[in-house]
Design a protein around this motif. Structure first.
Motif, PDB file in Angstrom:
ATOM      1  N   LYS A   9     -19.336   4.476  16.774  1.00 59.43           N
ATOM      2  CA  LYS A   9     -18.704   3.338  16.115  1.00 59.43           C
ATOM      3  C   LYS A   9     -19.622   2.123  16.240  1.00 59.43           C
ATOM      4  CE  LYS A   9     -13.726   4.170  16.142  1.00 59.43           C
ATOM      5  NZ  LYS A   9     -12.411   3.612  16.520  1.00 59.43           N
ATOM      6  N   TYR A  10     -19.970   1.532  15.094  1.00 57.63           N
ATOM      7  CA  TYR A  10     -20.806   0.336  15.106  1.00 57.63           C
ATOM      8  C   TYR A  10     -19.927  -0.904  15.297  1.00 57.63           C
ATOM      9  CZ  TYR A  10     -24.453   3.323  13.092  1.00 57.63           C
ATOM     10  OH  TYR A  10     -25.372   4.304  12.875  1.00 57.63           O
ATOM     11  N   ASN A  11     -20.523  -1.923  15.926  1.00 56.58           N
ATOM     12  CA  ASN A  11     -19.840  -3.215  16.070  1.00 56.58           C
ATOM     13  C   ASN A  11     -20.082  -4.052  14.819  1.00 56.58           C
ATOM     14  OD1 ASN A  11     -19.044  -2.447  18.578  1.00 56.58           O
ATOM     15  ND2 ASN A  11     -20.415  -3.781  19.709  1.00 56.58           N
ATOM     16  N   VAL A  12     -18.999  -4.518  14.182  1.00 53.54           N
ATOM     17  CA  VAL A  12     -19.105  -5.319  12.960  1.00 53.54           C
ATOM     18  C   VAL A  12     -18.424  -6.670  13.209  1.00 53.54           C
ATOM     19  CG1 VAL A  12     -18.549  -5.484  10.520  1.00 53.54           C
ATOM     20  CG2 VAL A  12     -19.100  -3.267  11.512  1.00 53.54           C
ATOM     21  N   LEU A  13     -19.191  -7.754  13.068  1.00 58.08           N
ATOM     22  CA  LEU A  13     -18.650  -9.111  13.159  1.00 58.08           C
ATOM     23  C   LEU A  13     -18.391  -9.612  11.739  1.00 58.08           C
ATOM     24  CD1 LEU A  13     -17.961 -11.502  15.031  1.00 58.08           C
ATOM     25  CD2 LEU A  13     -20.308 -12.312  14.724  1.00 58.08           C
ATOM     26  N   ILE A  14     -17.140 -10.075  11.469  1.00 59.70           N
ATOM     27  CA  ILE A  14     -16.722 -10.419  10.114  1.00 59.70           C
ATOM     28  C   ILE A  14     -16.424 -11.908  10.034  1.00 59.70           C
ATOM     29  CG2 ILE A  14     -15.100  -9.871   8.263  1.00 59.70           C
ATOM     30  CD1 ILE A  14     -14.468  -7.277   9.758  1.00 59.70           C
ATOM     31  N   ASN A  15     -16.892 -12.540   8.942  1.00 59.80           N
ATOM     32  CA  ASN A  15     -16.636 -13.963   8.711  1.00 59.80           C
ATOM     33  C   ASN A  15     -16.183 -14.135   7.257  1.00 59.80           C
ATOM     34  OD1 ASN A  15     -16.501 -16.727   8.933  1.00 59.80           O
ATOM     35  ND2 ASN A  15     -18.538 -16.951   9.839  1.00 59.80           N
ATOM     36  N   GLY A  16     -15.142 -14.895   7.065  1.00 59.16           N
ATOM     37  CA  GLY A  16     -14.641 -15.131   5.713  1.00 59.16           C
ATOM     38  C   GLY A  16     -13.359 -15.949   5.745  1.00 59.16           C
ATOM     39  N   ARG A  17     -13.179 -16.797   4.725  1.00 60.98           N
ATOM     40  CA  ARG A  17     -11.987 -17.643   4.668  1.00 60.98           C
ATOM     41  C   ARG A  17     -10.770 -16.902   4.117  1.00 60.98           C
ATOM     42  NH1 ARG A  17     -12.147 -23.044   5.249  1.00 60.98           N
ATOM     43  NH2 ARG A  17     -14.157 -24.008   5.721  1.00 60.98           N
ATOM     44  N   ASN A  18     -10.986 -15.882   3.280  1.00 61.29           N
ATOM     45  CA  ASN A  18      -9.872 -15.132   2.698  1.00 61.29           C
ATOM     46  C   ASN A  18      -9.415 -14.087   3.720  1.00 61.29           C
ATOM     47  OD1 ASN A  18      -8.165 -13.467   1.174  1.00 61.29           O
ATOM     48  ND2 ASN A  18      -9.288 -13.944  -0.713  1.00 61.29           N
ATOM     49  N   MET A  19      -8.363 -14.431   4.473  1.00 59.75           N
ATOM     50  CA  MET A  19      -7.926 -13.583   5.568  1.00 59.75           C
ATOM     51  C   MET A  19      -7.348 -12.261   5.083  1.00 59.75           C
ATOM     52  SD  MET A  19      -8.873 -14.970   8.255  1.00 59.75           S
ATOM     53  CE  MET A  19      -8.084 -13.803   9.342  1.00 59.75           C
ATOM     54  N   SER A  20      -6.787 -12.220   3.874  1.00 63.29           N
ATOM     55  CA  SER A  20      -6.238 -10.969   3.374  1.00 63.29           C
ATOM     56  C   SER A  20      -7.349  -9.934   3.167  1.00 63.29           C
ATOM     57  CB  SER A  20      -5.488 -11.201   2.062  1.00 63.29           C
ATOM     58  OG  SER A  20      -6.373 -11.694   1.058  1.00 63.29           O
ATOM     59  N   ILE A  21      -8.508 -10.388   2.652  1.00 64.85           N
ATOM     60  CA  ILE A  21      -9.653  -9.485   2.474  1.00 64.85           C
ATOM     61  C   ILE A  21     -10.189  -9.036   3.834  1.00 64.85           C
ATOM     62  CG2 ILE A  21     -12.016  -9.307   1.614  1.00 64.85           C
ATOM     63  CD1 ILE A  21     -11.286 -11.175  -0.633  1.00 64.85           C
ATOM     64  N   ASP A  62     -17.108 -17.049  -1.370  1.00 68.65           N
ATOM     65  CA  ASP A  62     -16.614 -17.305  -2.724  1.00 68.65           C
ATOM     66  C   ASP A  62     -17.386 -18.417  -3.427  1.00 68.65           C
ATOM     67  OD1 ASP A  62     -14.521 -15.411  -2.547  1.00 68.65           O
ATOM     68  OD2 ASP A  62     -13.351 -16.822  -1.368  1.00 68.65           O
ATOM     69  N   SER A  63     -18.427 -18.946  -2.785  1.00 67.62           N
ATOM     70  CA  SER A  63     -19.190 -20.048  -3.386  1.00 67.62           C
ATOM     71  C   SER A  63     -20.602 -20.049  -2.839  1.00 67.62           C
ATOM     72  CB  SER A  63     -18.504 -21.388  -3.100  1.00 67.62           C
ATOM     73  OG  SER A  63     -19.329 -22.461  -3.490  1.00 67.62           O
ATOM     74  N   ILE A  64     -21.530 -20.458  -3.674  1.00 67.28           N
ATOM     75  CA  ILE A  64     -22.910 -20.560  -3.239  1.00 67.28           C
ATOM     76  C   ILE A  64     -23.075 -21.672  -2.214  1.00 67.28           C
ATOM     77  CG2 ILE A  64     -23.629 -22.208  -5.022  1.00 67.28           C
ATOM     78  CD1 ILE A  64     -25.626 -19.193  -3.665  1.00 67.28           C
ATOM     79  N   TYR A  65     -22.096 -22.587  -2.171  1.00 64.47           N
ATOM     80  CA  TYR A  65     -22.148 -23.705  -1.221  1.00 64.47           C
ATOM     81  C   TYR A  65     -21.330 -23.410   0.032  1.00 64.47           C
ATOM     82  CZ  TYR A  65     -23.740 -25.932  -5.489  1.00 64.47           C
ATOM     83  OH  TYR A  65     -24.420 -26.233  -6.637  1.00 64.47           O
ATOM     84  N   SER A  66     -20.932 -22.183   0.234  1.00 68.00           N
ATOM     85  CA  SER A  66     -20.131 -21.810   1.395  1.00 68.00           C
ATOM     86  C   SER A  66     -20.886 -22.134   2.689  1.00 68.00           C
ATOM     87  CB  SER A  66     -19.804 -20.317   1.349  1.00 68.00           C
ATOM     88  OG  SER A  66     -19.229 -19.898   2.558  1.00 68.00           O
ATOM     89  N   LYS A  67     -20.128 -22.650   3.662  1.00 66.48           N
ATOM     90  CA  LYS A  67     -20.723 -22.988   4.953  1.00 66.48           C
ATOM     91  C   LYS A  67     -21.289 -21.746   5.643  1.00 66.48           C
ATOM     92  CE  LYS A  67     -19.568 -25.422   9.256  1.00 66.48           C
ATOM     93  NZ  LYS A  67     -18.484 -26.055  10.032  1.00 66.48           N
ATOM     94  N   ARG A 271      -6.520 -21.375  11.873  1.00 65.81           N
ATOM     95  CA  ARG A 271      -7.791 -22.101  11.907  1.00 65.81           C
ATOM     96  C   ARG A 271      -7.587 -23.614  11.741  1.00 65.81           C
ATOM     97  NH1 ARG A 271     -12.067 -18.312  10.954  1.00 65.81           N
ATOM     98  NH2 ARG A 271     -11.225 -16.250  10.510  1.00 65.81           N
ATOM     99  N   THR A 272      -6.549 -24.008  11.000  1.00 64.53           N
ATOM    100  CA  THR A 272      -6.270 -25.440  10.830  1.00 64.53           C
ATOM    101  C   THR A 272      -5.935 -26.081  12.171  1.00 64.53           C
ATOM    102  OG1 THR A 272      -5.420 -24.989   8.618  1.00 64.53           O
ATOM    103  CG2 THR A 272      -4.874 -27.120   9.590  1.00 64.53           C
ATOM    104  N   VAL A 273      -5.122 -25.386  12.970  1.00 66.76           N
ATOM    105  CA  VAL A 273      -4.767 -25.902  14.299  1.00 66.76           C
ATOM    106  C   VAL A 273      -6.010 -25.988  15.183  1.00 66.76           C
ATOM    107  CG1 VAL A 273      -3.459 -25.413  16.401  1.00 66.76           C
ATOM    108  CG2 VAL A 273      -2.404 -25.055  14.170  1.00 66.76           C
ATOM    109  N   LEU A 274      -6.881 -24.956  15.108  1.00 62.76           N
ATOM    110  CA  LEU A 274      -8.105 -24.981  15.923  1.00 62.76           C
ATOM    111  C   LEU A 274      -8.974 -26.188  15.593  1.00 62.76           C
ATOM    112  CD1 LEU A 274      -9.230 -21.233  15.970  1.00 62.76           C
ATOM    113  CD2 LEU A 274      -8.172 -22.522  17.813  1.00 62.76           C
ATOM    114  N   LYS A 275      -9.154 -26.442  14.279  1.00 61.96           N
ATOM    115  CA  LYS A 275     -10.007 -27.571  13.884  1.00 61.96           C
ATOM    116  C   LYS A 275      -9.382 -28.902  14.293  1.00 61.96           C
ATOM    117  CE  LYS A 275     -12.445 -25.361  10.041  1.00 61.96           C
ATOM    118  NZ  LYS A 275     -12.785 -25.413   8.606  1.00 61.96           N
ATOM    119  N   MET A 276      -8.045 -29.012  14.158  1.00 63.77           N
ATOM    120  CA  MET A 276      -7.373 -30.252  14.538  1.00 63.77           C
ATOM    121  C   MET A 276      -7.527 -30.527  16.030  1.00 63.77           C
ATOM    122  SD  MET A 276      -3.310 -31.125  14.419  1.00 63.77           S
ATOM    123  CE  MET A 276      -3.039 -29.993  15.774  1.00 63.77           C
ATOM    124  N   LEU A 277      -7.307 -29.509  16.855  1.00 66.35           N
ATOM    125  CA  LEU A 277      -7.408 -29.693  18.300  1.00 66.35           C
ATOM    126  C   LEU A 277      -8.843 -29.962  18.722  1.00 66.35           C
ATOM    127  CD1 LEU A 277      -4.987 -26.899  19.598  1.00 66.35           C
ATOM    128  CD2 LEU A 277      -4.539 -29.338  19.364  1.00 66.35           C
TER     129      LEU A 277
END
Length: 379
Positions: A9-21, A62-67, A271-277
């Motif tokens: 099993k390989y380790n996969v780190l995932i990043n993305g704003r669309n949590m459903s995907i 979803d954008s070329i300007y994605s962080k 994530r909104t709560v994390l950024k606020m705190l």
């Protein structure tokens, strides 16, 4: 999917704003990958690379300007990056832009829509191809080193053989010279002058040369005049001081480092709560955030923190599960924990209190009350 090698099993780190995907991929790939999600916070990404050590970094954008995209070049130049290939799954517009202006940090760009099975297959094939190439390179290097070692051993053997051949005549000459010298230098000095009479000197009695002394002999001392007083204590032979009783020998207790900010770990799936705190507290405290509890225990084993702020209700590993793990671990049992919870009914609150956390606050969060709790628990 039969072509996938499931032996590892390989380790996969995932990043993305669309949590459903993101959650859909994690759910469908659990038989093939060990997945962990991260946020677009730079410190979170570096922290997960340090602790999780992924075999592949999967980004949904979803954008070329994605962080997330802007971080790829910086990630590849960071010391914590472990050379994992970066896969980017993008919408059609972003895909075409990346095709026209490719970024060197990105290994593979895939256009959506793509089925999860096909994505898993492409990732697995890419990783296995990298492993085969690395093994082939390692075999070539091992073969090259073996040839060098063989040449070195042969050169040493030839040099040793030549040295032995050149020194053989000299060794034979030295042995012959040594053999001849035994007979040339042989004499009998004991019997050379045996006709001369031997004269003996008479033995003289030994006299001891005693050093002069003004001290009286033991017979001259009058026993009646001998003093029976004991010498005073301060004139006795000096003894070693009792160092155990001196304050200088008492080692000072280990002091906790002072100065610097307190380190606080915040775990919340929102994530909104994390950024606020993080925004509200980072001026006074050193803040680390996590969007789930998978890596909390491993993080706390590697890093020292002064407090954990923990969301009570999270999918998968809940705040209660994490809290129980911390309390049975000798290294983390004393770390104060403050629960954040959106529940307000009495039954749920009693459930939280039964765990006996150090503190708990209801959402929405009152920042003044949170800062007061942090001050009380970290001082």
């Amino acid at each position: 999917m039969d072509a996938i090698n499931t032996s590892r099993k390989y380790n996969v780190l995932i990043n993305g704003r669309n949590m459903s995907i993101v959650m859909d991929f994690i759910t469908h790939s659990e038989s093939y990958f060990k997945c962990l999600s991260t946020s677009d916070c730079w410190q979170d990404v570096l922290g997960h690379f340090e602790l999780f050590k992924p075999d592949i970094y999967l980004c949904f954008v979803d954008s070329i300007y994605s962080k997330i995209l802007t971080q790829t070049n910086a990630l590849k130049g960071d010391a914590l990056y472990n050379d994992a290939p970066i896969f980017v799954v993008a919408d059609e517009e972003t895909y075409e832009e990346l095709e026209q202006n490719p970024r060197s940090a990105i290994s593979v760009v895939i256009k959506r829509p793509i089925s999860t099975d096909n994505l898993i297959l492409r990732m697995t094939m890419h990783l296995e191809q990298r492993e085969r190439a690395a093994k082939l390179e390692a075999d070539k290097e091992a073969e090259r080193l073996a040839k060098l070692e063989a040449r070195r051993s042969q050169a040493i053997a030839e040099e040793k053989s030549a040295r032995n051949a050149s020194s053989a005549p000299q060794v034979r000459k030295a042995e012959e010279k040594k053999k001849n010298s035994i007979w040339e230098n042989w004499e009998e000095p004991i019997f050379k002058d045996h006709k001369k009479p031997v004269k003996f000197k008479p033995l003289q009695p030994k006299t001891e040369n005693k050093p002069a002394s003004n001290l009286p002999t033991p017979e001259a001392v009058n026993p009646e005049n001998a003093s029976t007083e004991q010498p005073p204590a301060n004139t006795a032979v000096s003894q070693e001081p009792n160092t155990a009783a001196t304050p200088e020998t008492v080692l000072p207790a280990k002091e906790k480092k002072s100065g610097g900010k307190k380190h606080i770990l915040i775990v919340d799936d929102d994530r909104t709560v994390l950024k606020m705190l993080k925004t509200a507290l980072e001026e006074e405290y050193d803040i680390t955030t996590m969007v789930n509890g998978v890596m909390v225990e491993k993080f706390l084993m590697a890093k020292d923190v002064d407090m954990v702020i923990l969301d009570y209700e999270m999918p998968g590993l809940t705040g209660a599960d994490i809290f129980r793990k911390l309390k049975v671990n000798e290294k983390t049992v004393k770390i104060p924990v403050c629960f954040l919870t959106g529940i307000s009914d009495r039954e749920k609150i009693m459930e939280v209190m039964s765990l006996r956390p150090h503190s708990y606050l209801l959402k929405p969060i009152d920042m003044d009350m949170l800062k007061a709790a942090i001050t009380n628990l970290t001082n």
